[in-house]
Design a protein around this motif. Structure first.
Motif, PDB file in Angstrom:
ATOM      1  N   LEU A  21       0.856  -1.188   0.000  1.00  0.00           N
ATOM      2  CA  LEU A  21       0.000   0.000   0.000  1.00  0.00           C
ATOM      3  C   LEU A  21       0.889   1.233   0.000  1.00  0.00           C
ATOM      4  O   LEU A  21       1.870   1.294   0.736  1.00  0.00           O
ATOM      5  N   ASN A  22       0.546   2.190  -0.837  1.00  0.00           N
ATOM      6  CA  ASN A  22       1.397   3.356  -1.034  1.00  0.00           C
ATOM      7  C   ASN A  22       0.769   4.641  -0.519  1.00  0.00           C
ATOM      8  O   ASN A  22      -0.460   4.773  -0.452  1.00  0.00           O
ATOM      9  N   CYS A  23       1.649   5.577  -0.194  1.00  0.00           N
ATOM     10  CA  CYS A  23       1.213   6.858   0.349  1.00  0.00           C
ATOM     11  C   CYS A  23       2.233   7.922  -0.046  1.00  0.00           C
ATOM     12  O   CYS A  23       3.447   7.688   0.053  1.00  0.00           O
ATOM     13  N   ASP A  24       1.767   9.070  -0.502  1.00  0.00           N
ATOM     14  CA  ASP A  24       2.644  10.187  -0.850  1.00  0.00           C
ATOM     15  C   ASP A  24       2.266  11.402  -0.015  1.00  0.00           C
ATOM     16  O   ASP A  24       1.097  11.584   0.331  1.00  0.00           O
ATOM     17  N   TYR A  25       3.239  12.224   0.298  1.00  0.00           N
ATOM     18  CA  TYR A  25       2.958  13.440   1.053  1.00  0.00           C
ATOM     19  C   TYR A  25       3.682  14.614   0.421  1.00  0.00           C
ATOM     20  O   TYR A  25       4.633  14.456  -0.350  1.00  0.00           O
ATOM     21  N   PHE A  30       6.602  17.212   7.651  1.00  0.00           N
ATOM     22  CA  PHE A  30       6.169  15.948   8.249  1.00  0.00           C
ATOM     23  C   PHE A  30       7.398  15.113   8.614  1.00  0.00           C
ATOM     24  O   PHE A  30       8.303  14.930   7.789  1.00  0.00           O
ATOM     25  N   ASP A  31       7.421  14.606   9.842  1.00  0.00           N
ATOM     26  CA  ASP A  31       8.561  13.808  10.258  1.00  0.00           C
ATOM     27  C   ASP A  31       8.152  12.563  11.041  1.00  0.00           C
ATOM     28  O   ASP A  31       9.002  11.889  11.627  1.00  0.00           O
ATOM     29  N   TYR A  32       6.855  12.291  11.060  1.00  0.00           N
ATOM     30  CA  TYR A  32       6.403  11.072  11.726  1.00  0.00           C
ATOM     31  C   TYR A  32       5.206  10.562  10.951  1.00  0.00           C
ATOM     32  O   TYR A  32       4.291  11.327  10.633  1.00  0.00           O
ATOM     33  N   PHE A  33       5.234   9.264  10.656  1.00  0.00           N
ATOM     34  CA  PHE A  33       4.223   8.688   9.776  1.00  0.00           C
ATOM     35  C   PHE A  33       3.641   7.435  10.405  1.00  0.00           C
ATOM     36  O   PHE A  33       4.363   6.663  11.063  1.00  0.00           O
ATOM     37  N   CYS A  90      -3.024   6.028   5.770  1.00  0.00           N
ATOM     38  CA  CYS A  90      -1.716   6.577   6.038  1.00  0.00           C
ATOM     39  C   CYS A  90      -1.935   7.921   6.743  1.00  0.00           C
ATOM     40  O   CYS A  90      -2.898   8.647   6.424  1.00  0.00           O
ATOM     41  N   ALA A  91      -1.089   8.261   7.704  1.00  0.00           N
ATOM     42  CA  ALA A  91      -1.213   9.541   8.399  1.00  0.00           C
ATOM     43  C   ALA A  91       0.175  10.127   8.632  1.00  0.00           C
ATOM     44  O   ALA A  91       1.154   9.391   8.732  1.00  0.00           O
ATOM     45  N   ALA A  92       0.240  11.438   8.713  1.00  0.00           N
ATOM     46  CA  ALA A  92       1.524  12.114   8.907  1.00  0.00           C
ATOM     47  C   ALA A  92       1.385  13.227   9.924  1.00  0.00           C
ATOM     48  O   ALA A  92       0.305  13.802  10.098  1.00  0.00           O
ATOM     49  N   SER A  93       2.503  13.516  10.577  1.00  0.00           N
ATOM     50  CA  SER A  93       2.492  14.572  11.582  1.00  0.00           C
ATOM     51  C   SER A  93       3.811  15.332  11.549  1.00  0.00           C
ATOM     52  O   SER A  93       4.843  14.791  11.146  1.00  0.00           O
ATOM     53  N   LEU A 102      -2.634  14.865  13.306  1.00  0.00           N
ATOM     54  CA  LEU A 102      -2.398  13.900  12.244  1.00  0.00           C
ATOM     55  C   LEU A 102      -3.176  14.311  11.008  1.00  0.00           C
ATOM     56  O   LEU A 102      -4.345  14.678  11.093  1.00  0.00           O
ATOM     57  N   ILE A 103      -2.504  14.235   9.858  1.00  0.00           N
ATOM     58  CA  ILE A 103      -3.159  14.458   8.571  1.00  0.00           C
ATOM     59  C   ILE A 103      -3.293  13.101   7.906  1.00  0.00           C
ATOM     60  O   ILE A 103      -2.288  12.400   7.703  1.00  0.00           O
TER      61      ILE A 103
END
Lengths: 114, 116
Positions: A21-25, A30-33, A90-93, A102-103
């Motif tokens: 599963l893929n995720c792009d940001y 963002f430094d935590y996923f 997928c989430a990023a912070s 979280l996004i």
């Protein structure tokens, strides 16, 4: 402005094979996923995470890879099992914000066929 | 031994009404969140409280008002409900921001709100 994108709405794999599963940001802050798994009518469940100081984190059948230069991360599930069928978010912070915000991406529905 | 619980699970109401959703966590966390999952399935942060103090307040209509009576509870009150408020609302909690593992948020089962 979608800062976290999961471009594949769905994925179908055979039991025992690998699921990717893929995720792009887009936000370089963002430094935590994190990856979350969600079954219907339930809340998301935390699966695995990775800090930007690493490029790989493994937990049992689940491995997350981070490519900072490409702003891309992926979740590998091997071997896939029918019970893995769910929606994966997928989430990023950005730790600098110091809010824990979280996004989330829009999710990928994984179907593992027996 | 439910970790994060929400009540009610389903809520059907008419436009213009006022309603509340309650959230409780027994994980000992001191940060709690409200998320909205819309019809396109996007999960978006609405509010966050740390030790009863508001720390995240996204662009949400002021008809939405969170209230945290103590660090184990975060309720969401919605005034003058509109059709567009129909969504699934998730509560979540985590450790104090800045501590190890703080980004791992634990979610409740969600409240499906339908406004007719």
């Amino acid at each position: 402005d979608q800062q976290v994108k999961q471009n594949s709405p769905s994925l179908s794999v055979q039991e025992g094979r690998i699921s990717i599963l893929n995720c792009d940001y887009t936000n370089s802050m963002f430094d935590y996923f994190l990856w979350y798994k969600k079954y219907p009518a339930e809340g998301p469940t935390f699966l695995i995470s990775i800090s930007s100081i690493k490029d790989k984190n493994e937990d049992g059948r689940f491995t997350v890879f981070l490519n900072k230069s490409a702003k891309h991360l992926s979740l590998h599930i091997v071997p896939s099992q029918p019970g893995d069928s769910a929606v994966y978010f997928c989430a990023a912070s950005a730790s600098r914000s110091n809010t824990g915000k979280l996004i989330f991406g829009q999710g990928t529905t994984l179907q593992v066929k027996p | 031994d439910t970790a994060v619980s929400q009540t009610p699970k389903y809520l059907v109401t008419q436009m213009g009404n006022d309603k509340s959703i309650k959230c409780e966590q027994n994980l000992g966390h001191d940060t709690m969140y409200w998320y909205k999952q819309d019809s396109k399935k996007f999960l978006k942060i609405m509010f966050s409280y740390n030790n009863k103090e508001l720390i995240i307040n996204e662009t949400v209509p002021n008809r939405f008002s969170p209230k945290s009576p103590d660090k184990a509870h975060l309720n969401l009150h919605i005034n003058s409900l509109e059709l567009g408020d129909s969504a699934v609302y998730f509560c979540a909690s985590s450790l104090t921001i800045g501590t190890s593992g703080a980004y791992e948020q634990y979610f409740g089962p969600g409240t499906r709100l339908t406004v007719t």
